[in-house]
Each structure stands twice: as C-alpha cells, then as structure tokens.
Design an enzyme around this catalytic site. Structure first.
Site: not given
Length: 210
Positions: A199, A189, A40, A196
C-alpha cells in the site's frame, strides 16, 4: 507535524492517476447531469463492475428525463433487471417525472432539491453535486468509511467520517478525489484482504502494522 494533504490526499491522487478506473463509462467528461444521476441510482447497492456493462445501453436509451417519463416501468425494468433490485426501474421513472414537473427537465443543483427526488439519498445527492457543480465536498459510502476509519484510526461512525472526508476534499478536483477514494478502497484497502504490504499509504496509515 502530521499533514493530511501530504500524507493522504497527494499520494492517493497520485495512485489514482496511475491505477484508477478511468474507463468507467459514467466518468466520461461529456456525461450530462441526468446521465450522472442515472449512474448513481444504478450504482446503489451494486458494484461498479456490474453496472459498467449495463450503463451504456441504458444511458443511450434514456438520455434525458423526457425519454424516461414516457417509457413504461416494465420497459425500463428490462434494462436494470441484470443488476437486480428491479424496483430501481420505478425509482428512475418517478425521479424523471419529478425533474420534469418541478425543475423543467433540469437536474436540480441544490442539495435539498436533490434529496426530494425519488430514489435519491445523501450519498447520491452529494455525488451529483461533486460531479455537476464541482463542490469541494465528499460522498461517504461503506468503502470510503472503511478507508478513512482505517487510515486515521477513528470510529467508523458515518457522521464523523463525513466531517473528515469533507475536510480532506480539495476545493477543485473533488471528483477525482472522490473517484480515488472509491477505487483505492475497491482495489487496495479492501474489506477482506487489504493489500497493506504494498500500500502506498502504508507508512502514515494509523492501522498499518509496520
């Protein structure tokens, strides 16, 4: 009636099962809490693809706080230099020293204690809790904020999106849900050219044009 579970969570997880980045090394199930924390910190302001190549040798060289604490900052810097932001070498070293001094070498499992570690912010702390404790919460970064603000057509205010993300996060399998949001935002996205037309969330998406 609009059901977020049916409209968003279920199809997102189905997409992730087929298309997710399951080969990212820090997602391997045997990774320790410290190795997850290292990942992380390395991922901050850096893409997953960039970190992927550097992570294995880094985690192999520094598998525990003890191995980091005895290393010099310059030595650690040689491993993180390809990622840029070489100040993360000092972050990792100081973070490891704090874990040894305050938590007997164990990555803390409470949000407040994680937030006290050097180089750890809200997103990193939440992500560690998702992966180490399996808490049913979410961690919101720029990509998650973009995905949720588009789908639900809400202002991308971080605090508002965080409430939505936590409400969507399943009580079990929150790590898969977190990975699914990150991967979907990275692959479908996207910021510049979202996919789109193809999607799988297009029909219920509030931002879809048809």
């Amino acid at each position: 009636m609009f059901d977020p579970q049916h409209a968003f969570v279920d199809p997102l997880l189905a997409w992730y099962e087929r298309n997710g980045r399951h080969d990212l090394p820090w997602r391997e199930p045997e990774r320790t809490p410290f190795e997850l924390l290292l990942a992380e910190i390395l991922l901050q302001r850096t893409t997953a693809s960039a970190v992927s190549g550097a992570y294995r040798p880094f985690a192999a060289r520094y598998p525990a706080p003890e191995t980091v604490a005895v290393a010099t900052t310059d030595e650690i810097r040689t491993y993180v230099a390809p990622l840029g932001l070489v100040k993360r070498a000092a972050y990792v070293r100081r973070c490891a020293q704090q874990i040894l001094a305050r938590h007997s070498g164990d990555v803390p499992r409470e949000y407040s204690e994680l937030m006290e570690l050097h180089g750890v912010g809200e997103y990193t702390a939440r992500s560690v809790l998702i992966h180490v404790r399996g808490l049913g919460i979410a961690a919101v970064d720029t990509n998650v904020r973009r995905l949720l603000s588009r789908f639900f057509d809400v202002n991308p205010d971080r605090s508002r999106i965080a409430v939505i993300a936590d409400a969507l996060a399943p009580s079990t399998g929150s790590d898969d849900f977190q990975h699914a949001m990150l991967d979907f935002a990275a692959e479908v996205c996207t910021a510049g050219s979202p996919g789109c037309p193809s999607c799988p969330l297009r029909e219920p998406c509030a931002s879809s044009e048809g």
